[in-house]
Write an enzyme that holds these catalytic residues in place. Sequence first.
Site, PDB file in Angstrom:
ATOM      1  N   SER A  56       0.825  -1.212   0.000  1.00  0.00           N
ATOM      2  CA  SER A  56       0.000   0.000   0.000  1.00  0.00           C
ATOM      3  C   SER A  56       0.856   1.258   0.000  1.00  0.00           C
ATOM      4  O   SER A  56       2.016   1.249   0.428  1.00  0.00           O
ATOM      5  CB  SER A  56      -0.905   0.021   1.238  1.00  0.00           C
ATOM      6  OG  SER A  56      -1.688  -1.147   1.312  1.00  0.00           O
TER       7      SER A  56
HETATM    8  N1  SAH Z   1      -0.404  -5.359   4.117  1.00  0.00           N
HETATM    9  C1  SAH Z   1       0.394  -5.632   2.932  1.00  0.00           C
HETATM   10  C2  SAH Z   1      -0.328  -5.327   1.634  1.00  0.00           C
HETATM   11  C3  SAH Z   1      -1.485  -6.241   1.437  1.00  0.00           C
HETATM   12  S1  SAH Z   1      -1.937  -6.608  -0.234  1.00  0.00           S
HETATM   13  C4  SAH Z   1       1.727  -4.911   2.982  1.00  0.00           C
HETATM   14  O1  SAH Z   1       2.013  -4.228   3.976  1.00  0.00           O
HETATM   15  O2  SAH Z   1       2.521  -5.082   2.038  1.00  0.00           O
HETATM   16  C5  SAH Z   1      -3.248  -7.738   0.160  1.00  0.00           C
HETATM   17  C6  SAH Z   1      -2.765  -9.122   0.552  1.00  0.00           C
HETATM   18  O3  SAH Z   1      -3.907  -9.811   1.066  1.00  0.00           O
HETATM   19  C7  SAH Z   1      -2.263  -9.955  -0.618  1.00  0.00           C
HETATM   20  O4  SAH Z   1      -0.985 -10.443  -0.340  1.00  0.00           O
HETATM   21  C8  SAH Z   1      -3.284 -11.091  -0.726  1.00  0.00           C
HETATM   22  O5  SAH Z   1      -2.722 -12.332  -1.135  1.00  0.00           O
HETATM   23  C9  SAH Z   1      -3.799 -11.166   0.699  1.00  0.00           C
HETATM   24  N2  SAH Z   1      -5.110 -11.789   0.894  1.00  0.00           N
HETATM   25  C10 SAH Z   1      -6.218 -11.679   0.132  1.00  0.00           C
HETATM   26  N3  SAH Z   1      -7.229 -12.385   0.671  1.00  0.00           N
HETATM   27  C11 SAH Z   1      -6.752 -12.952   1.819  1.00  0.00           C
HETATM   28  C12 SAH Z   1      -7.315 -13.786   2.830  1.00  0.00           C
HETATM   29  N4  SAH Z   1      -8.588 -14.219   2.801  1.00  0.00           N
HETATM   30  N5  SAH Z   1      -6.524 -14.168   3.859  1.00  0.00           N
HETATM   31  C13 SAH Z   1      -5.231 -13.771   3.926  1.00  0.00           C
HETATM   32  N6  SAH Z   1      -4.647 -12.984   3.008  1.00  0.00           N
HETATM   33  C14 SAH Z   1      -5.400 -12.571   1.963  1.00  0.00           C
END
Ligand code: SAH
Length: 216
Positions: A65
Amino acid sequence: MTLPYPRSDERRRMVDLQIAARGISDPRVLAALRDVPRHIFVPSPYDRDAYADTPLPIGNGQTISQPYIVALMTELIRPTSMDIVLEIGAGSGYQAAILSTLVRKVITIERIEKVAAHAHANLVAVRADNVEIILGDGTLGYPPSAPYNGIIITAATPEIPDPLKAQLAEGGRLVAPVGGRSLQDLVVIERHGDRFTEEHHGGVRFVPLIGKYGWE
Ligand code: SAH
Protein backbone atom coordinates in the site's frame (compact mmCIF):
# COMPACT_ATOMS: atom_id res chain seq x y z
CA MET A 1 15.24 -3.41 15.20
CA THR A 2 18.82 -2.21 14.50
CA LEU A 3 18.83 1.48 13.66
CA PRO A 4 19.30 3.45 11.54
CA TYR A 5 18.83 1.70 8.19
CA PRO A 6 20.08 3.29 4.91
CA ARG A 7 17.93 5.86 3.05
CA SER A 8 16.82 7.56 6.28
CA ASP A 9 16.75 10.96 4.51
CA GLU A 10 14.21 9.61 2.02
CA ARG A 11 12.11 8.27 4.89
CA ARG A 12 12.23 11.59 6.74
CA ARG A 13 11.08 13.39 3.59
CA MET A 14 8.34 10.79 3.02
CA VAL A 15 7.01 11.33 6.55
CA ASP A 16 7.14 15.15 6.33
CA LEU A 17 5.67 15.58 2.85
CA GLN A 18 3.26 12.64 2.47
CA ILE A 19 2.21 11.69 5.99
CA ALA A 20 2.51 14.51 8.54
CA ALA A 21 1.41 17.00 5.85
CA ARG A 22 -1.83 15.03 5.37
CA GLY A 23 -2.70 15.16 9.07
CA ILE A 24 -1.21 12.03 10.66
CA SER A 25 -0.02 13.32 14.06
CA ASP A 26 0.58 10.36 16.42
CA PRO A 27 4.33 10.77 17.13
CA ARG A 28 4.81 7.00 17.62
CA VAL A 29 3.28 6.30 14.20
CA LEU A 30 5.43 8.96 12.52
CA ALA A 31 8.56 7.52 14.20
CA ALA A 32 7.67 4.00 12.98
CA LEU A 33 7.37 5.23 9.39
CA ARG A 34 10.73 7.01 9.77
CA ASP A 35 12.45 3.92 11.23
CA VAL A 36 11.22 0.92 9.20
CA PRO A 37 13.19 0.51 5.94
CA ARG A 38 10.35 0.26 3.39
CA HIS A 39 12.83 -0.47 0.55
CA ILE A 40 13.53 -3.90 2.12
CA PHE A 41 9.85 -4.81 1.51
CA VAL A 42 9.73 -3.72 -2.15
CA PRO A 43 11.24 -6.11 -4.72
CA SER A 44 13.69 -4.88 -7.39
CA PRO A 45 13.41 -2.81 -9.59
CA TYR A 46 10.59 -1.02 -7.72
CA ASP A 47 12.69 -0.68 -4.52
CA ARG A 48 14.18 2.44 -6.14
CA ASP A 49 10.74 4.06 -5.70
CA ALA A 50 10.09 2.63 -2.23
CA TYR A 51 9.64 6.11 -0.71
CA ALA A 52 7.37 7.49 -3.45
CA ASP A 53 3.76 8.49 -2.74
CA THR A 54 2.25 5.36 -4.32
CA PRO A 55 1.44 1.65 -3.93
CA LEU A 56 3.94 -0.67 -5.69
CA PRO A 57 3.85 -4.24 -7.09
CA ILE A 58 5.25 -6.99 -4.84
CA GLY A 59 4.66 -9.96 -7.20
CA ASN A 60 1.83 -12.54 -7.50
CA GLY A 61 -0.54 -9.72 -8.57
CA GLN A 62 -0.37 -8.13 -5.10
CA THR A 63 0.72 -4.65 -3.96
CA ILE A 64 2.31 -2.87 -1.00
CA SER A 65 0.00 0.00 0.00
CA GLN A 66 0.85 3.70 -0.39
CA PRO A 67 2.86 4.85 2.70
CA TYR A 68 0.14 7.35 3.73
CA ILE A 69 -2.53 4.62 3.76
CA VAL A 70 -0.31 2.39 5.95
CA ALA A 71 0.19 5.32 8.36
CA LEU A 72 -3.53 6.19 8.36
CA MET A 73 -4.71 2.64 9.05
CA THR A 74 -2.07 2.29 11.79
CA GLU A 75 -3.14 5.53 13.49
CA LEU A 76 -6.84 4.61 13.21
CA ILE A 77 -6.49 1.51 15.40
CA ARG A 78 -4.76 3.63 18.13
CA PRO A 79 -1.94 1.16 18.85
CA THR A 80 -0.44 0.90 22.35
CA SER A 81 2.60 -1.03 23.57
CA MET A 82 0.35 -3.54 25.43
CA ASP A 83 -1.71 -4.52 22.38
CA ILE A 84 -1.98 -7.68 20.33
CA VAL A 85 -2.96 -6.84 16.74
CA LEU A 86 -4.20 -9.04 13.89
CA GLU A 87 -3.53 -8.15 10.25
CA ILE A 88 -5.31 -9.84 7.33
CA GLY A 89 -3.16 -9.79 4.17
CA ALA A 90 0.54 -9.88 5.09
CA GLY A 91 1.60 -9.00 1.52
CA SER A 92 5.18 -7.69 1.74
CA GLY A 93 5.12 -7.67 5.57
CA TYR A 94 5.61 -3.88 5.70
CA GLN A 95 2.39 -3.04 7.58
CA ALA A 96 3.21 -5.81 10.07
CA ALA A 97 6.74 -4.41 10.53
CA ILE A 98 5.33 -0.94 11.24
CA LEU A 99 2.91 -2.42 13.79
CA SER A 100 5.69 -4.52 15.35
CA THR A 101 7.45 -1.35 16.58
CA LEU A 102 4.24 -0.06 18.20
CA VAL A 103 2.52 -3.05 19.86
CA ARG A 104 3.42 -6.13 21.92
CA LYS A 105 2.53 -8.81 19.36
CA VAL A 106 1.43 -8.93 15.71
CA ILE A 107 -0.28 -11.87 14.01
CA THR A 108 -0.52 -11.51 10.22
CA ILE A 109 -2.38 -13.91 7.92
CA GLU A 110 -1.59 -14.45 4.22
CA ARG A 111 -3.37 -16.83 1.83
CA ILE A 112 -0.65 -17.12 -0.89
CA GLU A 113 2.24 -19.31 0.21
CA LYS A 114 4.91 -17.58 -1.93
CA VAL A 115 3.83 -14.16 -0.68
CA ALA A 116 3.92 -15.38 2.93
CA ALA A 117 7.46 -16.72 2.40
CA HIS A 118 8.63 -13.32 1.10
CA ALA A 119 6.94 -11.52 3.99
CA HIS A 120 8.69 -13.86 6.41
CA ALA A 121 12.12 -13.20 4.85
CA ASN A 122 11.50 -9.43 4.92
CA LEU A 123 10.43 -9.48 8.56
CA VAL A 124 13.50 -11.52 9.52
CA ALA A 125 15.69 -9.02 7.63
CA VAL A 126 14.42 -6.16 9.83
CA ARG A 127 14.40 -8.34 12.99
CA ALA A 128 10.67 -7.90 13.60
CA ASP A 129 10.65 -10.83 16.00
CA ASN A 130 7.25 -10.15 17.61
CA VAL A 131 5.43 -10.90 14.33
CA GLU A 132 3.92 -14.32 13.60
CA ILE A 133 2.84 -15.15 10.02
CA ILE A 134 -0.05 -17.58 9.54
CA LEU A 135 -0.77 -19.18 6.15
CA GLY A 136 -4.51 -19.43 5.50
CA ASP A 137 -7.85 -17.68 4.98
CA GLY A 138 -7.75 -14.53 7.11
CA THR A 139 -11.50 -13.96 6.81
CA LEU A 140 -11.77 -16.64 9.51
CA GLY A 141 -9.40 -14.72 11.79
CA TYR A 142 -7.08 -16.61 14.13
CA PRO A 143 -8.97 -17.78 17.25
CA PRO A 144 -5.92 -19.17 19.17
CA SER A 145 -4.58 -15.65 19.90
CA ALA A 146 -7.94 -13.81 20.14
CA PRO A 147 -9.23 -11.41 21.34
CA TYR A 148 -7.33 -8.65 19.50
CA ASN A 149 -7.05 -4.99 20.57
CA GLY A 150 -6.77 -4.03 16.90
CA ILE A 151 -7.48 -5.69 13.55
CA ILE A 152 -6.29 -4.31 10.18
CA ILE A 153 -7.71 -5.80 6.97
CA THR A 154 -5.41 -4.79 4.10
CA ALA A 155 -7.56 -6.15 1.26
CA ALA A 156 -10.93 -5.00 -0.07
CA THR A 157 -13.95 -6.72 1.45
CA PRO A 158 -17.68 -6.55 0.59
CA GLU A 159 -18.39 -6.46 4.35
CA ILE A 160 -16.49 -6.93 7.60
CA PRO A 161 -16.24 -10.70 8.20
CA ASP A 162 -18.28 -11.80 11.27
CA PRO A 163 -15.46 -14.00 12.68
CA LEU A 164 -13.20 -10.91 12.83
CA LYS A 165 -15.84 -8.87 14.69
CA ALA A 166 -16.15 -11.76 17.14
CA GLN A 167 -12.36 -11.78 17.74
CA LEU A 168 -12.18 -8.06 18.59
CA ALA A 169 -11.52 -7.25 22.27
CA GLU A 170 -13.78 -4.91 24.29
CA GLY A 171 -12.92 -1.36 23.14
CA GLY A 172 -10.88 -2.83 20.27
CA ARG A 173 -10.80 -1.17 16.85
CA LEU A 174 -10.92 -2.77 13.39
CA VAL A 175 -10.05 -0.88 10.18
CA ALA A 176 -10.93 -2.20 6.71
CA PRO A 177 -11.54 -1.09 3.12
CA VAL A 178 -15.24 -1.98 2.68
CA GLY A 179 -17.09 -1.78 -0.64
CA GLY A 180 -16.84 -2.95 -4.24
CA ARG A 181 -14.01 -4.73 -6.00
CA SER A 182 -12.50 -1.53 -7.45
CA LEU A 183 -13.35 1.21 -4.91
CA GLN A 184 -13.90 1.03 -1.16
CA ASP A 185 -14.55 3.21 1.86
CA LEU A 186 -12.08 3.03 4.75
CA VAL A 187 -14.28 1.97 7.69
CA VAL A 188 -13.41 1.74 11.40
CA ILE A 189 -15.57 -0.16 13.88
CA GLU A 190 -15.06 -0.12 17.66
CA ARG A 191 -16.48 -2.80 19.95
CA HIS A 192 -18.64 -2.04 23.00
CA GLY A 193 -20.10 -5.33 24.22
CA ASP A 194 -22.28 -6.62 21.41
CA ARG A 195 -22.51 -3.14 19.84
CA PHE A 196 -20.12 -1.64 17.26
CA THR A 197 -19.71 2.08 16.55
CA GLU A 198 -18.72 2.92 12.96
CA GLU A 199 -16.61 5.71 11.38
CA HIS A 200 -15.89 6.42 7.69
CA HIS A 201 -12.55 7.75 6.47
CA GLY A 202 -12.89 8.17 2.71
CA GLY A 203 -12.26 6.36 -0.56
CA VAL A 204 -9.43 3.84 -1.05
CA ARG A 205 -8.42 1.12 -3.54
CA PHE A 206 -7.18 -2.29 -2.40
CA VAL A 207 -6.74 -5.71 -4.04
CA PRO A 208 -9.62 -8.08 -3.14
CA LEU A 209 -9.91 -10.11 0.05
CA ILE A 210 -10.50 -13.65 -1.18
CA GLY A 211 -12.00 -16.18 1.22
CA LYS A 212 -15.05 -17.61 2.93
CA TYR A 213 -16.24 -14.22 4.25
CA GLY A 214 -14.69 -12.09 1.47
CA TRP A 215 -14.87 -12.35 -2.35
CA GLU A 216 -15.01 -15.76 -4.10
N1 SAH B 1 -0.40 -5.36 4.12
C1 SAH B 1 0.39 -5.63 2.93
C2 SAH B 1 -0.33 -5.33 1.63
C3 SAH B 1 -1.48 -6.24 1.44
S1 SAH B 1 -1.94 -6.61 -0.23
C4 SAH B 1 1.73 -4.91 2.98
O1 SAH B 1 2.01 -4.23 3.98
O2 SAH B 1 2.52 -5.08 2.04
C5 SAH B 1 -3.25 -7.74 0.16
C6 SAH B 1 -2.77 -9.12 0.55
O3 SAH B 1 -3.91 -9.81 1.07
C7 SAH B 1 -2.26 -9.95 -0.62
O4 SAH B 1 -0.99 -10.44 -0.34
C8 SAH B 1 -3.28 -11.09 -0.73
O5 SAH B 1 -2.72 -12.33 -1.14
C9 SAH B 1 -3.80 -11.17 0.70
N2 SAH B 1 -5.11 -11.79 0.89
C10 SAH B 1 -6.22 -11.68 0.13
N3 SAH B 1 -7.23 -12.39 0.67
C11 SAH B 1 -6.75 -12.95 1.82
C12 SAH B 1 -7.32 -13.79 2.83
N4 SAH B 1 -8.59 -14.22 2.80
N5 SAH B 1 -6.52 -14.17 3.86
C13 SAH B 1 -5.23 -13.77 3.93
N6 SAH B 1 -4.65 -12.98 3.01
C14 SAH B 1 -5.40 -12.57 1.96
